[in-house]
Enzyme design. Structure first.
Site, mmCIF file in Angstrom:
data_model
loop_
_atom_site.group_PDB
_atom_site.id
_atom_site.type_symbol
_atom_site.label_atom_id
_atom_site.label_comp_id
_atom_site.label_asym_id
_atom_site.label_seq_id
_atom_site.Cartn_x
_atom_site.Cartn_y
_atom_site.Cartn_z
ATOM 1 N N LEU A 194 0.876 -1.201 0.035
ATOM 2 C CA LEU A 194 -0.030 -0.025 0.034
ATOM 3 C C LEU A 194 0.993 1.158 0.046
ATOM 4 O O LEU A 194 2.187 1.046 0.237
ATOM 5 C CB LEU A 194 -0.912 -0.011 1.248
ATOM 6 C CG LEU A 194 -1.880 -1.235 1.113
ATOM 7 C CD1 LEU A 194 -2.329 -1.274 2.674
ATOM 8 C CD2 LEU A 194 -3.259 -0.944 0.238
ATOM 9 N N PRO A 195 0.053 2.483 -0.252
ATOM 10 C CA PRO A 195 1.034 3.627 -0.719
ATOM 11 C C PRO A 195 1.894 4.021 0.880
ATOM 12 O O PRO A 195 2.960 4.395 0.705
ATOM 13 C CB PRO A 195 -0.123 4.672 -0.758
ATOM 14 C CG PRO A 195 -1.225 3.958 -1.552
ATOM 15 C CD PRO A 195 -1.221 2.748 -0.907
ATOM 16 N N THR B 85 6.444 0.531 2.143
ATOM 17 C CA THR B 85 7.456 1.517 2.877
ATOM 18 C C THR B 85 6.677 2.647 3.700
ATOM 19 O O THR B 85 5.941 3.138 3.023
ATOM 20 C CB THR B 85 8.070 2.211 1.762
ATOM 21 O OG1 THR B 85 8.845 1.226 0.958
ATOM 22 C CG2 THR B 85 9.466 2.831 2.497
ATOM 23 N N LYS C 158 14.924 0.066 5.167
ATOM 24 C CA LYS C 158 14.376 0.527 3.911
ATOM 25 C C LYS C 158 14.688 2.072 3.802
ATOM 26 O O LYS C 158 14.918 2.855 2.514
ATOM 27 C CB LYS C 158 12.880 0.360 3.744
ATOM 28 C CG LYS C 158 12.018 0.943 2.473
ATOM 29 C CD LYS C 158 12.754 0.347 1.274
ATOM 30 C CE LYS C 158 12.074 1.076 0.116
ATOM 31 N NZ LYS C 158 12.370 0.571 -1.131
ATOM 32 N N LYS D 153 8.297 10.959 -0.390
ATOM 33 C CA LYS D 153 7.783 10.147 0.752
ATOM 34 C C LYS D 153 8.674 9.589 1.758
ATOM 35 O O LYS D 153 8.887 9.814 2.875
ATOM 36 C CB LYS D 153 6.602 9.011 0.651
ATOM 37 C CG LYS D 153 6.047 8.612 1.775
ATOM 38 C CD LYS D 153 5.250 7.252 1.272
ATOM 39 C CE LYS D 153 6.240 6.013 1.325
ATOM 40 N NZ LYS D 153 5.469 4.694 1.118
HETATM 41 P P1 NAD Z 1 0.902 2.545 -6.373
HETATM 42 O O1 NAD Z 1 0.235 3.728 -5.731
HETATM 43 O O2 NAD Z 1 1.150 2.265 -7.819
HETATM 44 O O3 NAD Z 1 0.187 1.254 -5.459
HETATM 45 C C1 NAD Z 1 -0.661 1.355 -4.546
HETATM 46 C C2 NAD Z 1 -1.902 0.652 -4.555
HETATM 47 O O4 NAD Z 1 -2.689 0.677 -3.424
HETATM 48 C C3 NAD Z 1 -2.720 1.468 -5.662
HETATM 49 O O5 NAD Z 1 -3.013 0.539 -6.755
HETATM 50 C C4 NAD Z 1 -4.027 1.911 -4.618
HETATM 51 O O6 NAD Z 1 -5.333 1.827 -5.237
HETATM 52 C C5 NAD Z 1 -4.095 0.626 -3.659
HETATM 53 N N1 NAD Z 1 -4.583 1.045 -2.169
HETATM 54 C C6 NAD Z 1 -4.763 2.279 -1.615
HETATM 55 N N2 NAD Z 1 -5.366 2.244 -0.362
HETATM 56 C C7 NAD Z 1 -6.034 0.959 -0.565
HETATM 57 C C8 NAD Z 1 -7.070 0.139 0.201
HETATM 58 N N3 NAD Z 1 -7.543 0.587 1.352
HETATM 59 N N4 NAD Z 1 -7.136 -1.039 -0.155
HETATM 60 C C9 NAD Z 1 -6.796 -1.733 -1.313
HETATM 61 N N5 NAD Z 1 -5.875 -1.088 -1.895
HETATM 62 C C10 NAD Z 1 -5.515 0.080 -1.734
HETATM 63 O O7 NAD Z 1 2.379 2.455 -5.493
HETATM 64 P P2 NAD Z 1 3.573 1.459 -5.569
HETATM 65 O O8 NAD Z 1 4.537 2.146 -6.619
HETATM 66 O O9 NAD Z 1 2.919 0.122 -5.903
HETATM 67 O O10 NAD Z 1 4.336 1.120 -4.148
HETATM 68 C C11 NAD Z 1 3.616 0.625 -3.409
HETATM 69 C C12 NAD Z 1 4.395 0.637 -1.803
HETATM 70 O O11 NAD Z 1 5.722 0.052 -2.194
HETATM 71 C C13 NAD Z 1 4.682 2.042 -1.370
HETATM 72 O O12 NAD Z 1 4.891 2.051 0.127
HETATM 73 C C14 NAD Z 1 6.293 2.454 -2.000
HETATM 74 O O13 NAD Z 1 6.737 3.356 -1.247
HETATM 75 C C15 NAD Z 1 6.570 1.113 -1.946
HETATM 76 N N6 NAD Z 1 7.681 0.842 -2.943
HETATM 77 C C16 NAD Z 1 7.554 1.272 -4.410
HETATM 78 C C17 NAD Z 1 8.720 1.143 -5.169
HETATM 79 C C18 NAD Z 1 8.662 1.253 -6.601
HETATM 80 O O14 NAD Z 1 9.350 1.413 -7.353
HETATM 81 N N7 NAD Z 1 7.196 1.866 -7.191
HETATM 82 C C19 NAD Z 1 9.829 0.447 -4.911
HETATM 83 C C20 NAD Z 1 9.996 -0.085 -3.567
HETATM 84 C C21 NAD Z 1 8.767 0.295 -2.690
#
Ligand code: NAD
Length: 299
Positions: A65-66, A94, A169, A244
């Site tokens: 999740l975000p 994260t 992280k 973030k």
């Molecule tokens: P993203 O915004 O693409 O995905 C998050 C998803 O969570 C969205 O599809 C959203 O609709 C969903 N969501 C939000 N609230 C929800 C709820 N209550 N119930 C169900 N679904 C819900 O973000 P991302 O890039 O996939 O990143 C996700 C996490 O991973 C973050 O914490 C980010 O910091 C971490 N992260 C991302 C990356 C990257 O390269 N994108 C790398 C490492 C870590």
């Protein structure tokens, strides 16, 4: 075959859930986005209509999740009391260390085993099943946590007790933000000096300027075909997400008294980039701000 509930199917979660399905597990997937649910179906998961439906009878619950508030809300309101207490709860998002520890405490009180298990590697590694996991958990639980993460992982480390995965992280991503900005500054300078940034890649990749930001994620299109720079910085790791993480690092530094001046400067530059409206672009697009070419970058 295990019954896995996967919550959060965004840039990262989509590929991670797909790899659990590919490994033969029964993956019930939920996201607030209908498009994400459709994509999960195409990837071999079973889309469901709610978190409660996903976690019913689950052996493993994985969340991607975000940020902290989303994680706290989903676990407190929709997982605890609905998933069987035998379910292993793994949060791969994260988030801040305090929230991770809070959710772990709530989980323990409700009779669950929980771990913070954030990842490094980006969307390419999420799709390929080659993420690095940094786990905060009780020591005796690590073996089965590692096994549950295996279809998505290249390396899984126990960082320490609850919250230690998030601490690792936050440190890692502060370094990533700094090295990306350093790489972008090097490219911007090379361009002014009439040195081809693609040639600079060949040299830096084998020299002491080498880093993940260079070899895996080069912000200039061409040298690394899978890097977001080749698709106009679409997808990947959004600049808003990097901001973030940099804020999490600065908050943690302020609370602990650590000295992180480069982290602070990097946060300020990403704050500026986000403030200009580019938070949805991959974070390596900050190169275009340093080059003075934001007019060529779609928002
Ligand atoms: P993203 O915004 O693409 O995905 C998050 C998803 O969570 C969205 O599809 C959203 O609709 C969903 N969501 C939000 N609230 C929800 C709820 N209550 N119930 C169900 N679904 C819900 O973000 P991302 O890039 O996939 O990143 C996700 C996490 O991973 C973050 O914490 C980010 O910091 C971490 N992260 C991302 C990356 C990257 O390269 N994108 C790398 C490492 C870590």
């Amino acid at each position: 075959m295990s019954k896995i509930a996967f919550i959060g199917l965004g840039n990262m979660g989509a590929g991670m859930a797909a790899n659990q399905a590919k490994a033969g597990h029964d993956v019930r997937a939920f996201d607030l986005s209908a498009a994400a649910l459709e994509r999960a179906r195409d990837n071999g998961c079973t889309p469901v209509a709610s978190v409660a439906e996903a976690v019913e009878g689950a052996e493993v619950v994985i969340t991607m999740l975000p940020a902290g508030p989303h994680v706290l809300k989903v676990y407190a309101e929709e997982v605890f009391g609905k998933a069987p207490t035998t379910a292993l709860l793994l949060d791969c998002s994260t988030i801040d260390v305090d929230t991770a520890r809070k959710v772990a405490g709530l989980a323990r009180d409700a009779g669950y085993v929980f771990a913070d298990a954030p990842v490094s590697g980006g969307t390419m590694a999420a799709d390929a099943g080659t993420l690095a996991f940094m786990v905060g958990c009780d020591e005796p639980e690590f073996g089965r946590i590692e096994a549950a993460l295996e279809p998505m992982s290249r390396a899984t480390f126990r960082a320490g007790d609850h919250g230690a995965g998030q601490a690792a992280k936050i440190c890692n991503n502060m370094v990533l933000g700094i090295t990306m900005l350093a790489t972008c500054e090097g490219i911007a300078l090379a361009e002014k000096l009439d040195l081809d940034p693609a040639r600079l890649f060949d040299i830096m990749a084998k020299s002491s300027g080498q880093s993940w930001s260079v070899t895996t994620y080069y912000p200039w299109p061409g040298p690394v075909p899978t890097a977001p720079s080749n698709r106009n910085y679409d997808g990947g790791f959004a600049a808003a997400m990097m901001l973030k993480d940099l804020k999490l690092a600065q908050d943690a530094a302020a609370k602990s008294g650590a000295s992180t001046p480069l982290g602070a400067q990097t946060e300020a530059l990403f704050q500026m980039f986000n403030g200009l409206g580019y938070g949805g672009r991959d974070f390596s697009a900050i190169l275009q701000m340093l080059r003075g070419k934001l007019d060529e970058l779609p928002k």
